[in-house]
Design an enzyme around this catalytic site. Structure first.
Site, short mmCIF file in Angstrom:
data_model
loop_
_atom_site.label_atom_id
_atom_site.label_comp_id
_atom_site.label_asym_id
_atom_site.label_seq_id
_atom_site.Cartn_x
_atom_site.Cartn_y
_atom_site.Cartn_z
N THR A 243 12.06 31.23 19.42
CA THR A 243 13.39 30.74 19.76
C THR A 243 13.61 29.40 19.08
O THR A 243 12.67 28.77 18.59
CB THR A 243 13.55 30.62 21.29
OG1 THR A 243 14.89 30.20 21.61
CG2 THR A 243 12.56 29.63 21.88
N CYS A 244 14.88 28.97 19.01
CA CYS A 244 15.22 27.67 18.40
C CYS A 244 16.61 27.29 18.88
O CYS A 244 16.93 27.51 20.05
CB CYS A 244 15.14 27.74 16.88
SG CYS A 244 16.26 28.93 16.13
N GLY A 245 17.44 26.73 18.01
CA GLY A 245 18.79 26.38 18.40
C GLY A 245 19.75 27.55 18.35
O GLY A 245 20.52 27.79 19.29
N TRP A 272 18.81 28.69 22.03
CA TRP A 272 19.31 27.64 22.93
C TRP A 272 20.84 27.59 22.96
O TRP A 272 21.43 27.10 23.93
CB TRP A 272 18.75 26.27 22.57
CG TRP A 272 18.87 25.31 23.71
CD1 TRP A 272 19.75 24.28 23.84
CD2 TRP A 272 18.12 25.35 24.94
NE1 TRP A 272 19.59 23.66 25.06
CE2 TRP A 272 18.59 24.30 25.75
CE3 TRP A 272 17.10 26.18 25.42
CZ2 TRP A 272 18.07 24.04 27.02
CZ3 TRP A 272 16.57 25.92 26.68
CH2 TRP A 272 17.06 24.86 27.46
#
Length: 288
Positions: A243-245, A272
């Protein structure tokens, strides 16, 4: 001296490999550059000015699911196939993807091809900056494109939605790995997108995507990648969720996992941008 790993046309190839194969008839090259607004760069304008010969521009925001309010979510199969046909990419082609940052957005397109069941795809290690630094040619001439049929079989196990991630976070049966900068993971820095809470998914581990790379934007060899994951407390025996932004740099984690031989990984496409938006989803702050 920068230590790099051997070329693998299914994950990562060097600038030397691409230079040697540049005229292969079944090679297709993508410039998949994409930048955050605060980077102040125009990916398409840069491509039009100078790109690796024969490369096509892959617009991450356009080749996405426009039915979703979330940024650049994976497109429906039909849209992916039609866009690839229009770009002259189809069955039997070896695809190489690069970006103008070195290693930033290209892995997202590598993951997208893998999601669609295409395995003959690799990221260019070090991207355009390394290509230019070595004196290889660039051009402003667009490639000649001819339609090509593509068969797609979506690999649903390679992507997660918010419900699946929430379940994994609650049960602790997956290793959730976050590619954002440590300050964002801890909740000490504001998110670049307005309206999002600060922090991370409970139980997730922080592996900043830049920690997987050398200073020149090339990926560290598998032994060093394993060390980075281990030092971050990632349990590689569990299935992984990256996962990330907004699902872009998470794909660098996915690529790194593939490089060390770990194939049971999925990318949280909403990342996110989705999790940080909903007040009913739990968040954690501070170090993992």
């Amino acid at each position: 001296m920068t230590v790099t790993a051997p070329d693998d046309p299914k994950t990562l190839v060097s600038t030397g490999w691409l230079a040697a194969h540049l005229k292969d008839p079944d090679l297709r090259i993508f410039d998949a550059s994409w930048y955050l607004p605060d980077m102040g760069r125009n990916a398409l304008a840069e491509y039009q000015k100078a790109h690796i010969p024969r490369s096509r521009f892959f617009d991450i925001d356009d080749i996405s699911d426009h039915r979703s309010e979330l940024p650049h979510m994976a497109p429906p199969v039909e849209k992916f196939m039609s866009r690839m046909r229009a770009l002259g990419v189809g069955d039997g082609h070896q695809v190489v993807v690069y970006d103008g940052a070195g290693m930033f957005s290209a892995a997202r397109v590598w993951w997208l091809f893998r999601l669609m069941g295409k395995t003959d795809v690799a990221v260019l290690d070090g991207g355009l900056p390394k290509w230019l630094a070595e004196g290889h040619a660039v051009t402003d001439t667009p490639p000649i494109i001819r339609d090509r049929h593509m068969t797609v079989t979506r690999q649903n196990q390679m992507v997660c939605d918010v419900t699946e991630v929430a379940r994994a976070a609650k049960l602790g049966d997956h290793s959730i790995i976050d590619a954002r900068a440590p300050e964002r993971f801890k909740g000490d820095a504001p998110e670049p997108r307005e309206g999002l809470r600060a922090g991370h998914i409970p139980g997730s581990r922080s592996v900043y995507y830049k920690d997987l790379l050398h200073d020149d934007g090339t990926m560290k060899p598998p032994s060093a990648l394993r060390t980075v994951f281990h030092d971050a407390g990632v349990d590689l025996k569990k299935p992984a969720i990256t996962t990330c932004g907004s699902g872009v740099t998470a794909a660098i984690l996915s690529l790194a996992l593939e490089r060390i031989g770990k194939t049971d990984h999925a990318l949280y496409d909403g990342s996110w941008s989705e999790w940080g938006m909903y007040a009913d989803l739990p968040i954690a702050t501070g170090a993992a």
